[in-house]
Design an enzyme around this catalytic site. Structure first.
Site, mmCIF file in Angstrom:
data_model
loop_
_atom_site.group_PDB
_atom_site.id
_atom_site.type_symbol
_atom_site.label_atom_id
_atom_site.label_comp_id
_atom_site.label_asym_id
_atom_site.label_seq_id
_atom_site.Cartn_x
_atom_site.Cartn_y
_atom_site.Cartn_z
ATOM 1 N N TYR A 48 69.650 -0.784 6.712
ATOM 2 C CA TYR A 48 68.391 -0.376 7.339
ATOM 3 C C TYR A 48 68.085 -1.364 8.448
ATOM 4 O O TYR A 48 68.076 -2.582 8.209
ATOM 5 C CB TYR A 48 67.261 -0.377 6.304
ATOM 6 C CG TYR A 48 65.892 -0.048 6.846
ATOM 7 C CD1 TYR A 48 65.571 1.253 7.213
ATOM 8 C CD2 TYR A 48 64.914 -1.028 6.970
ATOM 9 C CE1 TYR A 48 64.299 1.558 7.697
ATOM 10 C CE2 TYR A 48 63.641 -0.733 7.449
ATOM 11 C CZ TYR A 48 63.342 0.563 7.809
ATOM 12 O OH TYR A 48 62.086 0.877 8.278
ATOM 13 N N ASP A 106 72.179 -8.123 11.906
ATOM 14 C CA ASP A 106 70.763 -7.923 11.605
ATOM 15 C C ASP A 106 70.429 -8.848 10.435
ATOM 16 O O ASP A 106 70.649 -8.507 9.274
ATOM 17 C CB ASP A 106 70.511 -6.452 11.257
ATOM 18 C CG ASP A 106 69.094 -6.227 10.727
ATOM 19 O OD1 ASP A 106 68.345 -7.219 10.568
ATOM 20 O OD2 ASP A 106 68.753 -5.063 10.449
ATOM 21 N N LYS A 109 60.967 -11.552 9.180
ATOM 22 C CA LYS A 109 60.601 -12.035 7.844
ATOM 23 C C LYS A 109 60.440 -13.558 7.766
ATOM 24 O O LYS A 109 59.449 -14.072 8.264
ATOM 25 C CB LYS A 109 61.596 -11.496 6.817
ATOM 26 C CG LYS A 109 61.594 -9.945 6.794
ATOM 27 C CD LYS A 109 62.271 -9.379 5.584
ATOM 28 C CE LYS A 109 62.469 -7.883 5.660
ATOM 29 N NZ LYS A 109 61.322 -7.083 5.273
HETATM 30 N N1 HOZ Z 1 62.013 -3.760 5.507
HETATM 31 C C1 HOZ Z 1 61.470 -4.048 4.218
HETATM 32 C C2 HOZ Z 1 62.527 -4.200 3.201
HETATM 33 N N2 HOZ Z 1 63.344 -3.093 3.059
HETATM 34 C C3 HOZ Z 1 60.488 -3.095 3.758
HETATM 35 C C4 HOZ Z 1 59.290 -3.196 4.561
HETATM 36 C C5 HOZ Z 1 58.690 -1.881 4.633
HETATM 37 O O1 HOZ Z 1 59.381 -0.933 4.977
HETATM 38 O O2 HOZ Z 1 57.514 -1.825 4.310
#
Ligand code: HOZ
Length: 441
Positions: free
Chosen positions: A161, A256, A284
């Site tokens: 993702y 990423d 993050k």
């Molecule tokens: N990207 C975050 C971990 N997969 C999740 C954050 C979100 O989509 O709220």
């Protein structure tokens, strides 16, 4: 002693069930004004058959729900809170910075210090730009790669993702996978047609693709440890193959590291494996718990970015002084001792969960890199999207509800990483293992 512990445990459980009542009320109110009552789908708890805990505050390793019940937190705001919540140094950096104004839309010395810090931690990055989210970082890095190479095709791996930009919402992990929309509606076919998807960890497939279409490929983007279909580490040689093939075909390798950056090591997974990709996306942890992310890489590529070059990229709040101050305070506290502690707590949790699943004869495997961990309800090992989706998500949902009832705030999806922070103690982890064991039983 044991009886006291048991009754405390029941008390805690009752307290947490009570907290759901207040959260349920808030959810009903939220659902009238916010889609699904949440500002990001993975927060919704729908895939685990529960209701989200509405959080009122957080400190150290704990979050507190609407009714005051306390949970040991392994979500950590989905990764950023490596020092734990409300770390005094971070809070005071925010307060101090805010006294000077919260946003200028003009350059600051703080931004230079921040860029210098990131470049010190990530030697592959020669030049970087700050943005406000991991989505923006990945979207912008791809645009730079396309602008630099003059090519359009990009390669990603199923289950990774990279945020919710149209052309990256193809076989995507995280909430897209959790809610069964890895190929989102609303993405024009024309936008997604240049995104080629391969299986994670499949070196022969990547080699074959480069043999067939190497001259069309602008970039390969990869999570160097996947966190968004649960934790899936790379097999030896996979990351090396990406960088080697990109380099020999004139394509851009993009790591990423939004999730792994300064999480699995100060300099991310690239530091752990000793590889330098062409470009890196960060978010993050490097944002200190504020809306701050970054992308960067080789000077020749980053000099394509406006105002130096023709690749446009911009943002009103990019490099925001309050966010950058929080981030610097957090980054300054990441040292070898901290990563040693995270490794040892992570290993303790891994061992405890694996032992418990084994004891109960459950088909499960625990996968971990540093302080990122997933308990998969499938035999494993999980090396790809195809393996990950074999997980028994109904069983995960039951276990998750059991964990919440026992005061353990675990990510509400089989396909997300849980995070240990430096604020967790061995006692916290042992209590989590005991709760997990109880919930598994
Ligand atoms: N990207 C975050 C971990 N997969 C999740 C954050 C979100 O989509 O709220």
């Amino acid at each position: 002693m044991l009886r006291v512990a048991r009754s405390l445990c029941h008390f805690q459980r009752a307290e947490n069930i009570m907290s759901d009542l207040k959260s349920i009320e808030l959810l009903a109110r939220a659902e009238r004004v916010i889609p699904g009552g949440v500002n990001s789908p993975v927060r919704a708890f729908r895939s685990v058959g529960g209701k989200p805990v509405f959080v009122t505050r957080a400190e150290g390793a704990y979050v507190v729900g609407a009714d005051g019940a306390k949970y040991t937190d392994y979500v950590g705001s989905w990764g950023p809170m490596i020092l734990g919540h409300a770390h005094p140094a971070v809070v005071s950096a925010i307060a101090e910075a805010a006294k000077n104004g919260t946003s200028y839309g003009a350059p600051t010395e703080l931004e230079i210090r921040y860029a210098e810090k990131i470049i010190e931690l990530y030697p592959s990055i020669e030049v970087m730009r700050a943005v406000s989210s991991g989505t923006e970082a990945c979207m912008s890095a791809i645009r730079v790669a396309r602008g630099f190479t003059g090519r359009e095709a990009i390669v990603k791996f199923a289950g990774c993702y990279h945020g919710h930009a149209d052309f990256l919402l193809v076989k995507a992990g995280s909430g897209a996978l959790t809610y069964g929309v890895p190929d989102s509606s609303g993405v024009p076919a024309a936008t997604a047609k240049d995104t080629i998807t391969l299986a994670y960890n499949d070196v022969p497939a990547l080699e074959a693709l480069f043999r067939a279409r190497g001259s069309e490929i602008a970039a390969v983007i990869v999570e160097p440890v996947v966190g968004n279909m649960g934790v899936v580490p790379p097999v030896p040689g996979f990351l090396e193959a990406i960088v080697r093939l990109c380099s020999s075909h004139g394509a851009v390798s993009i790591f990423d590291e939004v999730m792994t950056g300064s999480r699995v090591a100060r300099g991310g997974m690239q530091e752990r494996v000793g590889i330098r990709p062409d470009m890196t996306c960060l978010g993050k942890v490097i944002g200190g718990g504020m809306p701050l992310a970054a992308f960067g890489g080789r000077r020749a590529m980053m000099e394509k970015v406006a105002p130096l070059g023709p690749v446009y990229q911009a943002g009103t709040l990019s490099g925001n002084p309050v966010a950058v101050s929080a981030a610097l305070a957090q980054l300054d506290r990441l040292d070898a001792k901290l990563y040693g502690k995270l490794e040892s707590l992570g290993a303790r949790l891994e061992k405890g969960l694996a032992h418990s699943a084994n004891k109960h004869g459950i088909d499960a495997c625990v996968q971990r890199v540093g302080s990122m961990i997933t308990l998969f309800f499938t035999k494993g090992p999980v090396r790809s999207f195809t393996d990950a989706v074999k997980s028994d998500t109904a069983r995960f949902g039951r276990w998750h509800r059991g964990m919440i009832a026992r005061g353990q705030y675990w990510p509400p999806s089989q396909y997300e990483a849980a995070f240990v922070s430096a604020a967790h103690t061995e006692a916290d982890v042992d209590a989590t293992i005991a709760a997990a064991d109880d919930a598994l039983a």
